[in-house]
Design a protein around this motif. Structure first.
Motif, short mmCIF file in Angstrom:
data_model
loop_
_atom_site.label_atom_id
_atom_site.label_comp_id
_atom_site.label_asym_id
_atom_site.label_seq_id
_atom_site.Cartn_x
_atom_site.Cartn_y
_atom_site.Cartn_z
N THR A 7 2.04 1.78 17.91
CA THR A 7 0.85 2.26 17.21
C THR A 7 0.65 3.75 17.44
OG1 THR A 7 -0.18 0.10 17.48
CG2 THR A 7 -1.64 1.92 16.93
N LYS A 8 0.86 4.19 18.68
CA LYS A 8 0.71 5.61 19.02
C LYS A 8 1.75 6.45 18.28
CE LYS A 8 -0.55 9.11 21.83
NZ LYS A 8 0.09 10.23 21.16
N LEU A 9 2.98 5.98 18.20
CA LEU A 9 4.04 6.72 17.51
C LEU A 9 3.75 6.80 16.02
CD1 LEU A 9 7.25 5.40 19.33
CD2 LEU A 9 6.01 7.55 19.72
N LEU A 10 3.24 5.71 15.45
CA LEU A 10 2.89 5.72 14.03
C LEU A 10 1.73 6.68 13.76
CD1 LEU A 10 3.12 2.00 12.83
CD2 LEU A 10 4.47 3.94 12.02
N GLU A 11 0.79 6.74 14.69
CA GLU A 11 -0.33 7.67 14.54
C GLU A 11 0.18 9.11 14.57
OE1 GLU A 11 -3.94 9.20 13.81
OE2 GLU A 11 -3.38 7.08 13.66
N ASN A 12 1.16 9.38 15.44
CA ASN A 12 1.76 10.72 15.48
C ASN A 12 2.44 11.06 14.16
OD1 ASN A 12 0.95 10.92 18.13
ND2 ASN A 12 2.96 10.52 19.00
N LEU A 13 3.10 10.09 13.58
CA LEU A 13 3.76 10.28 12.28
C LEU A 13 2.72 10.60 11.20
CD1 LEU A 13 6.04 10.20 10.20
CD2 LEU A 13 5.99 7.69 10.32
N LYS A 14 1.61 9.86 11.21
CA LYS A 14 0.54 10.12 10.23
C LYS A 14 0.00 11.54 10.37
CE LYS A 14 -2.58 6.65 9.58
NZ LYS A 14 -3.40 5.48 9.98
N GLN A 15 -0.23 11.94 11.62
CA GLN A 15 -0.77 13.28 11.86
C GLN A 15 0.23 14.37 11.45
OE1 GLN A 15 -3.93 13.92 12.53
NE2 GLN A 15 -4.17 11.68 12.46
N LYS A 16 1.51 14.06 11.62
CA LYS A 16 2.54 15.02 11.21
C LYS A 16 2.53 15.20 9.69
CE LYS A 16 6.15 17.69 11.94
NZ LYS A 16 6.05 18.97 12.66
N LEU A 28 -1.91 7.42 2.12
CA LEU A 28 -1.23 7.58 3.39
C LEU A 28 -0.83 6.22 3.97
CD1 LEU A 28 -0.23 9.56 5.52
CD2 LEU A 28 -2.52 9.53 6.54
N GLN A 29 -1.75 5.26 3.87
CA GLN A 29 -1.44 3.91 4.38
C GLN A 29 -0.26 3.30 3.61
OE1 GLN A 29 -2.45 2.53 7.06
NE2 GLN A 29 -3.92 4.15 7.50
N GLU A 30 -0.26 3.52 2.31
CA GLU A 30 0.84 3.01 1.47
C GLU A 30 2.16 3.67 1.87
OE1 GLU A 30 1.92 2.92 -3.26
OE2 GLU A 30 -0.21 2.97 -2.70
N GLN A 31 2.10 4.98 2.12
CA GLN A 31 3.31 5.71 2.53
C GLN A 31 3.83 5.19 3.87
OE1 GLN A 31 5.09 7.93 1.01
NE2 GLN A 31 5.92 9.47 2.38
N MET A 32 2.92 4.91 4.79
CA MET A 32 3.32 4.45 6.13
C MET A 32 4.08 3.13 6.07
SD MET A 32 2.42 6.89 8.04
CE MET A 32 2.80 6.14 9.60
N GLN A 33 3.74 2.31 5.08
CA GLN A 33 4.42 1.01 4.93
C GLN A 33 5.91 1.17 4.60
OE1 GLN A 33 2.79 -1.87 5.63
NE2 GLN A 33 1.09 -0.50 6.11
N CYS A 34 6.27 2.35 4.08
CA CYS A 34 7.66 2.59 3.66
C CYS A 34 8.57 2.96 4.82
CB CYS A 34 7.71 3.71 2.61
SG CYS A 34 6.88 3.31 1.07
N TYR A 35 7.99 3.35 5.95
CA TYR A 35 8.81 3.77 7.10
C TYR A 35 9.21 2.57 7.94
CZ TYR A 35 7.72 8.71 6.34
OH TYR A 35 7.62 9.97 5.80
N ILE A 113 12.54 6.68 6.13
CA ILE A 113 12.08 6.29 4.79
C ILE A 113 13.23 6.51 3.83
CG2 ILE A 113 11.08 8.60 4.35
CD1 ILE A 113 8.93 7.17 2.64
N THR A 114 13.45 5.56 2.93
CA THR A 114 14.56 5.71 1.99
C THR A 114 14.23 6.78 0.97
OG1 THR A 114 13.74 4.06 0.42
CG2 THR A 114 15.20 3.26 2.19
N LYS A 115 15.27 7.38 0.44
CA LYS A 115 15.09 8.41 -0.58
C LYS A 115 14.35 7.85 -1.79
CE LYS A 115 17.80 11.97 -2.99
NZ LYS A 115 19.15 12.51 -3.22
N SER A 116 14.69 6.63 -2.19
CA SER A 116 14.04 6.03 -3.36
C SER A 116 12.55 5.78 -3.10
CB SER A 116 14.74 4.73 -3.78
OG SER A 116 14.75 3.81 -2.71
N ASP A 117 12.19 5.30 -1.90
CA ASP A 117 10.78 5.09 -1.57
C ASP A 117 10.03 6.42 -1.53
OD1 ASP A 117 10.77 2.36 -1.43
OD2 ASP A 117 11.05 2.26 0.75
N ALA A 118 10.68 7.44 -0.94
CA ALA A 118 10.04 8.76 -0.86
C ALA A 118 9.80 9.31 -2.27
CB ALA A 118 10.93 9.72 -0.07
#
Length: 199
Positions: A7-16, A28-35, A113-118
């Motif tokens: 959870t902490k690492l995902l939060e860091n990713l969101k902040q980045k 943002l939540q939708e984007q996070m599901q792709c990682y 994250i895949t290129k297609s998802d991005a």
């Protein structure tokens, strides 16, 4: 415990992501599901020559080095450490096989994250498209300026700059890889360190 760390690492990713541009919470939540998370042990590889590169990566914790082999010798181009986006940019952008390795120098956690998802997310949102453009631009400029520095600075200047900007690498990365990154032999680096009183 692992869940808390994750959870902490995902939060860091969101902040980045948010450090590049504002993104609405739902997007943002939708984007996070792709990682998806990839755990690497020291010496594990993410990319090898000949491989197509379909992912853009984020180092949550750890260290990845980007290198090629020349006459059996490793030529290190870059080190990617905590809180950095990276990929093999030329292979990713052009859709051609990689000429490089991406390998962990220590236990490392990356999110991919895949290129297609991005690209799908960029089509849906100008905010995410801006994030994608800026993060890719940063990854490209990092490589370009690194090569430029290698050609325009003395061995001593490159070493002192690395010491000032990224002192952690000296503890985290074997000296022969540091030497390669600086365009030196391990013996050359050792002599330089002694001359400067750094070891």
């Amino acid at each position: 415990m692992k869940t808390i760390a994750h959870t902490k690492l995902l939060e860091n990713l969101k902040q980045k992501i948010l450090s590049y541009t504002l993104v609405d919470d739902d997007l943002l939540q939708e984007q996070m599901q792709c990682y998806h998370q990839i755990e690497l042990k020291k010496g594990d590889t993410l990319v090898v020559p000949g491989q197509l590169v379909h992912h853009f990566y984020y180092v949550a914790t750890g260290c990845i080095y980007y290198y090629r082999l020349e006459e059996g010798e490793q030529k290190v181009v870059e080190f990617y450490t905590d809180d950095i986006f990276f990929t093999d940019v030329p292979a990713y952008v052009k859709g051609t096989p990689s000429n490089y390795y991406l390998k962990a120098t220590e236990a490392t956690v990356v999110y991919a994250i895949t290129k297609s998802d991005a690209e799908n997310s960029f089509k849906k949102s100008h905010q995410l498209e801006r994030f994608g453009r800026l993060s890719m631009q940063e990854a490209f400029i990092k490589i370009f300026t690194r090569v430029e520095r290698l050609n325009s600075r003395t061995n001593e200047e490159r070493y002192l700059r690395l010491l000032a900007k990224r002192p952690d690498l000296m503890q985290r990365v074997p000296q022969y890889l540091i030497a390669s990154y600086l365009g030196l032999t391990p013996v050359g680096l050792s002599k330089l360190r002694k001359r400067l009183g750094k070891g």
